[in-house]
Design a protein around this motif. Structure first.
Motif, mmCIF file in Angstrom:
data_model
loop_
_atom_site.group_PDB
_atom_site.id
_atom_site.type_symbol
_atom_site.label_atom_id
_atom_site.label_comp_id
_atom_site.label_asym_id
_atom_site.label_seq_id
_atom_site.Cartn_x
_atom_site.Cartn_y
_atom_site.Cartn_z
ATOM 1 N N VAL A 181 0.834 -1.196 0.000
ATOM 2 C CA VAL A 181 0.000 0.000 0.000
ATOM 3 C C VAL A 181 0.878 1.258 0.000
ATOM 4 O O VAL A 181 0.559 2.248 -0.661
ATOM 5 N N VAL A 182 2.005 1.201 0.717
ATOM 6 C CA VAL A 182 2.913 2.357 0.740
ATOM 7 C C VAL A 182 3.380 2.678 -0.680
ATOM 8 O O VAL A 182 3.392 3.836 -1.105
ATOM 9 N N ILE A 183 3.739 1.644 -1.453
ATOM 10 C CA ILE A 183 4.194 1.873 -2.837
ATOM 11 C C ILE A 183 3.066 2.462 -3.688
ATOM 12 O O ILE A 183 3.254 3.447 -4.405
ATOM 13 N N LEU A 184 1.883 1.851 -3.587
ATOM 14 C CA LEU A 184 0.764 2.297 -4.423
ATOM 15 C C LEU A 184 0.317 3.715 -4.051
ATOM 16 O O LEU A 184 0.010 4.529 -4.913
ATOM 17 N N ASP A 185 0.311 3.994 -2.730
ATOM 18 C CA ASP A 185 -0.133 5.298 -2.227
ATOM 19 C C ASP A 185 0.909 6.376 -2.444
ATOM 20 O O ASP A 185 0.676 7.360 -3.131
ATOM 21 N N LEU A 186 2.064 6.175 -1.785
ATOM 22 C CA LEU A 186 3.054 7.245 -1.697
ATOM 23 C C LEU A 186 3.905 7.361 -2.953
ATOM 24 O O LEU A 186 4.240 8.448 -3.377
ATOM 25 N N VAL A 187 4.274 6.221 -3.558
ATOM 26 C CA VAL A 187 5.156 6.292 -4.725
ATOM 27 C C VAL A 187 4.345 6.533 -6.001
ATOM 28 O O VAL A 187 4.670 7.400 -6.797
ATOM 29 N N MET A 188 3.273 5.768 -6.161
ATOM 30 C CA MET A 188 2.537 5.850 -7.431
ATOM 31 C C MET A 188 1.317 6.776 -7.364
ATOM 32 O O MET A 188 0.658 7.016 -8.379
ATOM 33 N N GLY A 189 1.029 7.300 -6.174
ATOM 34 C CA GLY A 189 0.000 8.321 -6.046
ATOM 35 C C GLY A 189 -1.430 7.891 -6.342
ATOM 36 O O GLY A 189 -2.230 8.674 -6.839
ATOM 37 N N LEU A 190 -1.764 6.648 -6.012
ATOM 38 C CA LEU A 190 -3.139 6.177 -6.262
ATOM 39 C C LEU A 190 -4.046 6.521 -5.073
ATOM 40 O O LEU A 190 -3.566 6.626 -3.941
ATOM 41 N N PRO A 191 -5.348 6.658 -5.296
ATOM 42 C CA PRO A 191 -6.261 6.911 -4.178
ATOM 43 C C PRO A 191 -6.275 5.727 -3.208
ATOM 44 O O PRO A 191 -6.097 4.583 -3.644
ATOM 45 N N PRO A 192 -6.467 5.964 -1.890
ATOM 46 C CA PRO A 192 -6.391 4.898 -0.882
ATOM 47 C C PRO A 192 -7.245 3.672 -1.188
ATOM 48 O O PRO A 192 -6.775 2.541 -1.008
ATOM 49 N N LYS A 193 -8.471 3.871 -1.671
ATOM 50 C CA LYS A 193 -9.335 2.710 -1.943
ATOM 51 C C LYS A 193 -8.771 1.844 -3.048
ATOM 52 O O LYS A 193 -8.834 0.617 -3.004
ATOM 53 N N VAL A 194 -8.220 2.496 -4.073
ATOM 54 C CA VAL A 194 -7.627 1.762 -5.193
ATOM 55 C C VAL A 194 -6.385 1.014 -4.705
ATOM 56 O O VAL A 194 -6.160 -0.148 -5.052
#
Lengths: 254, 127
Positions: free
Chosen positions: A161-174
């Protein structure tokens, strides 16, 4: 928040060998992630392209990680596990609010990979459109997370989730639903290595898997009655205690 | 045309959702039956750990052989539950490959998903 990171310390406290606990938990992770995914896919929030792109890196990492664990000494496994518990603790602590802002323009790699999408927000009824960035960083980092997942027999959901959220900038639900998709496949890759090596005794694994499934079923019903804050505080305490416990055991020699 | 694609995607998502749920439930049912049977026949909850590793082909072969000869034991039943569980996310990847190849006709992602599927297939038959 997954079960693996709590399940492995619990099994070792009950006297199970850490390598056996790792192998068995990896199978249980497949069960919980598939169970959760069956609800998520129908909501259509999961981004299949982001998931597939990152899975390529994660499964190779998981295969390597599980292979290393089979021949690794036990003490570093305890210490690494303790460290991952603290990273999960920090990630949970940092994720206070779920404010999300769309990152700036996507880079060329992310555009070429078609990493964008939209979903309907249930609470507001709005259609949220988003795009991912920095896929060139997300891929290699996901190899690392896959490696940790395979090594320790966990889904490593909080790291994903850290990669998807913080690195790739996706919304939390995604991020949450897509990381669950990647977890199932990563756990499958890791499990097949442990199964081939004879590290999984099905008669020992089956009750653990059934227990975890029952726990997940009851857990989601209890969770909806509690506030997010209560759940968060509870997990912060549990993760901190387990983290200290695992590192101390690693230093003492199991 | 756009609606039909959207309907196909929606249909596909619920199919995948039910496949995942069905896989987990079937696996849980097989494992519980095997465990109860094992406990009833041997009086012990634990068994002897396997001496060596196994793979999917071997699990299915042992189960079918014992089933055909009428000598089915609880352990292959638990193994079968494990195999069904392993095949659950695998089927999901296979369904995604089909989706990218047939519905979206997206070559890039058909290749990506094909790679994931190939690695998983190889690892499932690892010896």
């Amino acid at each position: 928040m997954g079960g693996g990171i709590v399940l492995i310390p619990a099994l070792t406290l009950l006297g199970m060998d850490i390598k056996q606990a790792i192998a068995i938990t990896m199978v249980a992770v497949i069960a919980t992630s598939s169970g959760a995914a069956s609800a998520y896919v129908r909501d259509r929030i999961t981004n299949l392209k982001v998931g597939m792109f990152l899975e390529m890196f994660a499964i190779v990492g998981a295969l390597a990680g599980a292979t290393i664990t089979l021949s690794a000494p036990r003490r570093p496994l305890f210490i690494l596990f303790g460290l991952v518990l603290f990273i999960s603790w920090a990630s949970l602590f940092a994720r206070q609010g779920e404010h999300w802002r769309q990152a700036a323009q996507p880079d060329r790699v992310s555009r070429w990979l078609e990493l964008h999408g939209s979903y309907e927000d249930r609470a507001s009824g709005e259609i949220v459109r988003y795009h991912a960035t920095r896929a060139y960083l997300g891929g290699p980092l996901m190899f690392g997370v896959g490696l940790v997942a395979g090594l320790l027999g966990i889904g490593a959901g909080s790291l994903k989730v850290v990669i998807l959220d913080l690195v790739m900038g996706l919304p939390p639900k995604v991020s949450t639903t897509t990381s669950n998709l990647i977890i199932g496949v990563t756990a499958l890759a890791g499990t097949s290595v442990y199964l081939a090596a004879g590290a999984i005794d099905p008669i020992l694994a089956a009750p653990v898997i059934l227990g975890v499934l029952a726990g997940a079923f009851v857990g989601t019903r209890v969770l909806v009655r509690l506030t997010n804050q209560t759940v968060r505080r509870f997990f912060l305490v549990v993760l901190a205690i387990l983290g200290i416990e695992m590192i101390v055991r690693g230093l003492r020699g199991g | 045309m756009h609606t039909t694609t959207d309907q196909r995607v929606r249909g596909m998502a619920s199919l995948v959702g039910y496949t995942l749920l069905g896989g987990v439930l079937t696996s849980a049912a097989l494992m519980s039956t095997g465990l109860v049977w094992n406990w009833a026949s041997s009086g012990r909850v634990q068994g002897t750990p396997p001496a060596a590793g196994t793979d999917l082909a071997q699990i299915f072969a042992t189960f079918l052989r014992q089933l055909a000869s009428g000598t089915l034991q609880p352990r292959p039943l638990i193994y079968l539950g494990l195999a069904v569980l392993l095949l659950t996310p695998y089927l999901r990847v296979a369904a995604s490959a089909l989706y990218f190849a047939v519905v979206e006709r997206n070559l890039k992602y058909t290749v990506f998903t094909g790679f994931v599927l190939a690695v998983l297939t190889g690892s499932l038959f690892l010896r």
